[in-house]
Scaffold this active site. Structure first.
Site, PDB file in Angstrom:
ATOM      1  N   ILE A  97       0.839  -1.208   0.000  1.00 15.61           N
ATOM      2  CA  ILE A  97       0.000   0.000   0.000  1.00 15.61           C
ATOM      3  C   ILE A  97       0.875   1.260   0.000  1.00 15.61           C
ATOM      4  N   ALA A 106       4.306   1.301   7.791  1.00 20.20           N
ATOM      5  CA  ALA A 106       5.223   0.187   8.091  1.00 20.20           C
ATOM      6  C   ALA A 106       4.623  -0.737   9.132  1.00 20.20           C
ATOM      7  N   SER A 123       2.357  -7.377   8.354  1.00 16.66           N
ATOM      8  CA  SER A 123       0.961  -7.216   7.920  1.00 16.66           C
ATOM      9  C   SER A 123       0.208  -8.511   7.619  1.00 16.66           C
ATOM     10  N   THR A 154      -6.250  -1.231  10.456  1.00 12.46           N
ATOM     11  CA  THR A 154      -7.064  -2.247   9.786  1.00 12.46           C
ATOM     12  C   THR A 154      -8.411  -2.424  10.490  1.00 12.46           C
ATOM     13  N   ASP A 155      -9.392  -2.915   9.743  1.00 13.18           N
ATOM     14  CA  ASP A 155     -10.691  -3.222  10.362  1.00 13.18           C
ATOM     15  C   ASP A 155     -10.590  -4.467  11.248  1.00 13.18           C
ATOM     16  N   GLU A 156      -9.468  -5.204  11.140  1.00 13.44           N
ATOM     17  CA  GLU A 156      -9.348  -6.443  11.915  1.00 13.44           C
ATOM     18  C   GLU A 156      -9.259  -6.181  13.421  1.00 13.44           C
ATOM     19  N   TYR A 211      -1.756 -10.650  14.767  1.00 18.03           N
ATOM     20  CA  TYR A 211      -1.605  -9.462  13.903  1.00 18.03           C
ATOM     21  C   TYR A 211      -2.554  -8.354  14.355  1.00 18.03           C
ATOM     22  N   SER A 250      -1.745  -6.729  17.619  1.00 13.71           N
ATOM     23  CA  SER A 250      -0.637  -5.754  17.578  1.00 13.71           C
ATOM     24  C   SER A 250      -1.092  -4.441  16.934  1.00 13.71           C
ATOM     25  N   LYS A 251      -1.964  -4.519  15.930  1.00 11.95           N
ATOM     26  CA  LYS A 251      -2.465  -3.286  15.309  1.00 11.95           C
ATOM     27  C   LYS A 251      -3.389  -2.547  16.285  1.00 11.95           C
ATOM     28  N   ASN A 283      -9.739  -5.227   3.566  1.00 14.50           N
ATOM     29  CA  ASN A 283      -8.652  -5.886   2.810  1.00 14.50           C
ATOM     30  C   ASN A 283      -8.383  -5.152   1.502  1.00 14.50           C
ATOM     31  N   ASN A 284      -7.145  -4.775   1.296  1.00 14.86           N
ATOM     32  CA  ASN A 284      -6.754  -4.092   0.060  1.00 14.86           C
ATOM     33  C   ASN A 284      -6.300  -5.090  -0.995  1.00 14.86           C
ATOM     34  N   ASP A 339      -8.183 -25.312   7.764  1.00 15.53           N
ATOM     35  CA  ASP A 339      -8.506 -23.918   8.062  1.00 15.53           C
ATOM     36  C   ASP A 339      -7.402 -23.238   8.876  1.00 15.53           C
ATOM     37  N   PRO A 397      -6.097 -21.315  12.064  1.00 18.83           N
ATOM     38  CA  PRO A 397      -6.588 -21.321  13.451  1.00 18.83           C
ATOM     39  C   PRO A 397      -7.193 -19.960  13.815  1.00 18.83           C
TER      40      PRO A 397
HETATM   41  P1  NAD Z   1       3.324  -4.799   3.456  1.00 16.75           P
HETATM   42  O1  NAD Z   1       3.629  -5.970   4.325  1.00 16.75           O
HETATM   43  O2  NAD Z   1       3.158  -5.013   1.990  1.00 16.75           O
HETATM   44  O3  NAD Z   1       4.449  -3.684   3.635  1.00 16.75           O
HETATM   45  C1  NAD Z   1       4.975  -3.345   4.883  1.00 16.75           C
HETATM   46  C2  NAD Z   1       6.214  -2.495   4.636  1.00 16.75           C
HETATM   47  O4  NAD Z   1       6.740  -2.112   5.912  1.00 16.75           O
HETATM   48  C3  NAD Z   1       7.337  -3.237   3.900  1.00 16.75           C
HETATM   49  O5  NAD Z   1       7.887  -2.408   2.909  1.00 16.75           O
HETATM   50  C4  NAD Z   1       8.350  -3.530   5.003  1.00 16.75           C
HETATM   51  O6  NAD Z   1       9.697  -3.601   4.525  1.00 16.75           O
HETATM   52  C5  NAD Z   1       8.144  -2.332   5.920  1.00 16.75           C
HETATM   53  N1  NAD Z   1       8.554  -2.620   7.303  1.00 16.75           N
HETATM   54  C6  NAD Z   1       8.238  -3.709   8.049  1.00 16.75           C
HETATM   55  N2  NAD Z   1       8.824  -3.629   9.258  1.00 16.75           N
HETATM   56  C7  NAD Z   1       9.493  -2.432   9.289  1.00 16.75           C
HETATM   57  C8  NAD Z   1      10.267  -1.762  10.262  1.00 16.75           C
HETATM   58  N3  NAD Z   1      10.494  -2.304  11.479  1.00 16.75           N
HETATM   59  N4  NAD Z   1      10.797  -0.556   9.955  1.00 16.75           N
HETATM   60  C9  NAD Z   1      10.586   0.009   8.742  1.00 16.75           C
HETATM   61  N5  NAD Z   1       9.870  -0.592   7.769  1.00 16.75           N
HETATM   62  C10 NAD Z   1       9.326  -1.791   8.041  1.00 16.75           C
HETATM   63  O7  NAD Z   1       2.018  -4.136   4.103  1.00 16.75           O
HETATM   64  P2  NAD Z   1       0.783  -3.460   3.363  1.00 16.75           P
HETATM   65  O8  NAD Z   1      -0.155  -4.517   2.933  1.00 16.75           O
HETATM   66  O9  NAD Z   1       1.285  -2.462   2.396  1.00 16.75           O
HETATM   67  O10 NAD Z   1       0.115  -2.713   4.613  1.00 16.75           O
HETATM   68  C11 NAD Z   1       0.491  -1.377   4.956  1.00 16.75           C
HETATM   69  C12 NAD Z   1      -0.258  -0.957   6.205  1.00 16.75           C
HETATM   70  O11 NAD Z   1      -1.670  -1.053   5.971  1.00 16.75           O
HETATM   71  C13 NAD Z   1       0.027  -1.842   7.414  1.00 16.75           C
HETATM   72  O12 NAD Z   1       0.117  -1.022   8.547  1.00 16.75           O
HETATM   73  C14 NAD Z   1      -1.182  -2.755   7.506  1.00 16.75           C
HETATM   74  O13 NAD Z   1      -1.429  -3.149   8.838  1.00 16.75           O
HETATM   75  C15 NAD Z   1      -2.274  -1.850   6.968  1.00 16.75           C
HETATM   76  N6  NAD Z   1      -3.397  -2.550   6.333  1.00 16.75           N
HETATM   77  C16 NAD Z   1      -3.172  -3.389   5.289  1.00 16.75           C
HETATM   78  C17 NAD Z   1      -4.253  -4.023   4.676  1.00 16.75           C
HETATM   79  C18 NAD Z   1      -4.057  -4.930   3.497  1.00 16.75           C
HETATM   80  O14 NAD Z   1      -5.052  -5.501   3.022  1.00 16.75           O
HETATM   81  N7  NAD Z   1      -2.864  -5.090   2.973  1.00 16.75           N
HETATM   82  C19 NAD Z   1      -5.549  -3.825   5.159  1.00 16.75           C
HETATM   83  C20 NAD Z   1      -5.736  -2.969   6.249  1.00 16.75           C
HETATM   84  C21 NAD Z   1      -4.654  -2.316   6.816  1.00 16.75           C
HETATM   85  P1  TYD Z   2      -5.607 -12.722   3.551  1.00 16.06           P
HETATM   86  O1  TYD Z   2      -5.439 -12.246   2.149  1.00 16.06           O
HETATM   87  O2  TYD Z   2      -4.469 -13.416   4.228  1.00 16.06           O
HETATM   88  O3  TYD Z   2      -6.117 -11.475   4.411  1.00 16.06           O
HETATM   89  P2  TYD Z   2      -6.745 -11.415   5.922  1.00 16.06           P
HETATM   90  O4  TYD Z   2      -6.390 -12.642   6.642  1.00 16.06           O
HETATM   91  O5  TYD Z   2      -6.054 -10.198   6.475  1.00 16.06           O
HETATM   92  O6  TYD Z   2      -8.208 -11.217   5.726  1.00 16.06           O
HETATM   93  O7  TYD Z   2      -6.845 -13.709   3.580  1.00 16.06           O
HETATM   94  C1  TYD Z   2      -8.112 -13.310   3.074  1.00 16.06           C
HETATM   95  C2  TYD Z   2      -9.074 -14.451   3.307  1.00 16.06           C
HETATM   96  O8  TYD Z   2      -8.672 -15.547   2.476  1.00 16.06           O
HETATM   97  C3  TYD Z   2      -9.049 -14.980   4.721  1.00 16.06           C
HETATM   98  O9  TYD Z   2     -10.390 -15.354   5.092  1.00 16.06           O
HETATM   99  C4  TYD Z   2      -8.158 -16.212   4.657  1.00 16.06           C
HETATM  100  C5  TYD Z   2      -8.403 -16.718   3.240  1.00 16.06           C
HETATM  101  N1  TYD Z   2      -7.252 -17.402   2.601  1.00 16.06           N
HETATM  102  C6  TYD Z   2      -7.437 -18.664   2.012  1.00 16.06           C
HETATM  103  O10 TYD Z   2      -8.568 -19.215   2.012  1.00 16.06           O
HETATM  104  N2  TYD Z   2      -6.364 -19.281   1.433  1.00 16.06           N
HETATM  105  C7  TYD Z   2      -5.128 -18.704   1.414  1.00 16.06           C
HETATM  106  O11 TYD Z   2      -4.166 -19.330   0.901  1.00 16.06           O
HETATM  107  C8  TYD Z   2      -4.960 -17.402   1.994  1.00 16.06           C
HETATM  108  C9  TYD Z   2      -3.625 -16.706   1.987  1.00 16.06           C
HETATM  109  C10 TYD Z   2      -6.062 -16.783   2.579  1.00 16.06           C
END
Ligand code: NAD
Ligand code: TYD
Length: 337
Positions: free
Chosen positions: A12, A80, A83, A122-124, A148, A151-152, A177-178, A271, A273
């Site tokens: 993101i 950062a 995630s 996150t909404d989680e 996860y 911690s968020k 979820n993005n 599944d 856990p």
């Molecule tokens: P990502 O895992 O793709 O990227 C995380 C980035 O943070 C990476 O570039 C990593 O190198 C960097 N990073 C990790 N630990 C670090 C540290 N100690 N110091 C500096 N950099 C560090 O994550 P993402 O999917 O892009 O998510 C970005 C943010 O959005 C996160 O805070 C995540 O919780 C939140 N978010 C993500 C989603 C999603 O669907 N991906 C949904 C809701 C919220």
């Molecule tokens: P994920 O993309 O890991 O996001 P989040 O756990 O943050 O929602 O998973 C999205 C949904 O897909 C979640 O219900 C778990 C499921 N999932 C599978 O069924 N198979 C897979 O291999 C993965 C990675 C996720």
């Protein structure tokens, strides 16, 4: 403006930097990223020579670097994090370190230099919903269920505490979820797209009845922009997708259809856990206060994501080598029949 973006080499964050520099051409962005397995500088390689962009390889837990960079910026957008839920099930320690300690280190620096601080969450953190429960909104009580999301949730509480206690100018977004370009191929959508493109099966956890709301990453970036420019200090905004709530199985079938495969590609596996059942977002507050709403439907977003993955096979191959292979083997060991 001079922005400090943390985690800008991740999914993101890299989309956000790209979005910001194209919509705010006079601004400058410093990207502080530790380049973990999820951080890939290649995601922003086309900005390497751009004077407006600077990558600093460093850890958000490192006070010296964080204070140094904070001094020199107007606002922080904090992405950062560790995630991925499945990784937090295997080992939670990095999640506590980066998501909690790292966020507090950034907050200390924002407090010292009185900087605007936007925290991407996150909404989680709200836990999970039953089939007919109303969606999450800004007043839903926190009830995280995975290491996860715990911690968020902790990081969100610190952000609010620094606003209440120290007057730091914070905002928080909690989004669903993005998906979209540059998403690391361990989450459902990119894993399934790349597996299907490679002629492999897709591992659906349990019976695939879990429900997720899917937000196209560019809509999310626009939402963060609205909060930074128009959001009220101290407030939280929920951001969700455009009519994009589906079961994992329905989503899997959509991907199979869009990629011209058949349902024999589905493999039901053991599944996760504590698997959260459903996430759903009510983004009325963002719509009313900021005029923000998502624009990209799930079908359109998936088509664009699939096209991006087809055009970036080399990027995928590099992501799926090395550490990724070890993680994949560990996470799916014993799950796949
Ligand atoms: P990502 O895992 O793709 O990227 C995380 C980035 O943070 C990476 O570039 C990593 O190198 C960097 N990073 C990790 N630990 C670090 C540290 N100690 N110091 C500096 N950099 C560090 O994550 P993402 O999917 O892009 O998510 C970005 C943010 O959005 C996160 O805070 C995540 O919780 C939140 N978010 C993500 C989603 C999603 O669907 N991906 C949904 C809701 C919220
Ligand atoms: P994920 O993309 O890991 O996001 P989040 O756990 O943050 O929602 O998973 C999205 C949904 O897909 C979640 O219900 C778990 C499921 N999932 C599978 O069924 N198979 C897979 O291999 C993965 C990675 C996720």
């Amino acid at each position: 403006m001079k922005l400090l973006v943390t985690g800008g080499c991740g999914f993101i964050g890299s989309n956000f930097i790209r979005y910001w520099l194209s919509h705010h051409p006079d601004d400058h962005v410093t990207n502080l990223d530790a380049l973990t397995y999820a951080g890939n500088p290649e995601n922003l390689i086309d900005y390497k020579e751009d004077a407006r962009y600077r990558l600093v390889k460093g850890d958000i837990c490192d006070r010296d670097i964080v204070f140094d960079l904070m001094k020199d910026c107007d606002a922080v957008i904090h992405f950062a994090a560790e995630s991925h839920v499945d990784r937090s099930v295997l080992d939670a320690s990095a999640f506590v370190r980066t998501n909690v300690r790292g966020t507090v280190t950034l907050l200390d620096a924002a407090k010292e230099y009185q900087r605007r601080f936007h925290h991407v969450s996150t909404d989680e953190v709200f836990g999970h919903l039953k089939k007919d429960d109303p969606p999450f909104n800004e007043s839903t009580p926190y009830a995280p269920r995975s290491p996860y999301s715990a911690s968020k949730a902790a990081s969100d509480h610190f952000v609010r505490a620094y606003y209440q206690t120290h007057g730091v100018a914070v905002t928080i977004s909690n989004c669903s979820n993005n998906y979209g370009p540059y998403i690391f191929p361990e989450k459902l959508i990119p894993l399934f797209i790349t597996n299907l493109l490679e002629g492999k099966k897709v591992p659906v956890y349990g019976d695939g009845a879990q429900v997720r709301d899917w937000l196209y990453v560019e809509d999310h970036c626009r939402g963060i922009e609205s909060i930074l420019l128009k959001g009220r200090i101290g407030e939280t905004y929920c951001l969700g997708g455009k009519d994009s709530e589906v079961t994992n199985l329905a989503l899997t079938k959509m991907l199979i259809r869009l990629l011209g495969k058949d349902e024999s590609s589905i493999e039901f596996v053991k599944d996760r856990p504590g698997h959260d059942f459903r996430y759903s977002i009510d983004y009325t507050k963002a719509k009313k206060e900021l005029g923000w709403e998502p624009a990209v439907s799930l079908e359109d977003g998936l088509r664009m994501t699939i096209e991006w993955f087809k055009a970036h096979a080399d990027w995928v191959a590099r992501c799926k080598s090395g550490e990724y292979r070890e993680y994949y083997a560990k996470n799916y060991e014993g799950k796949i029949a």
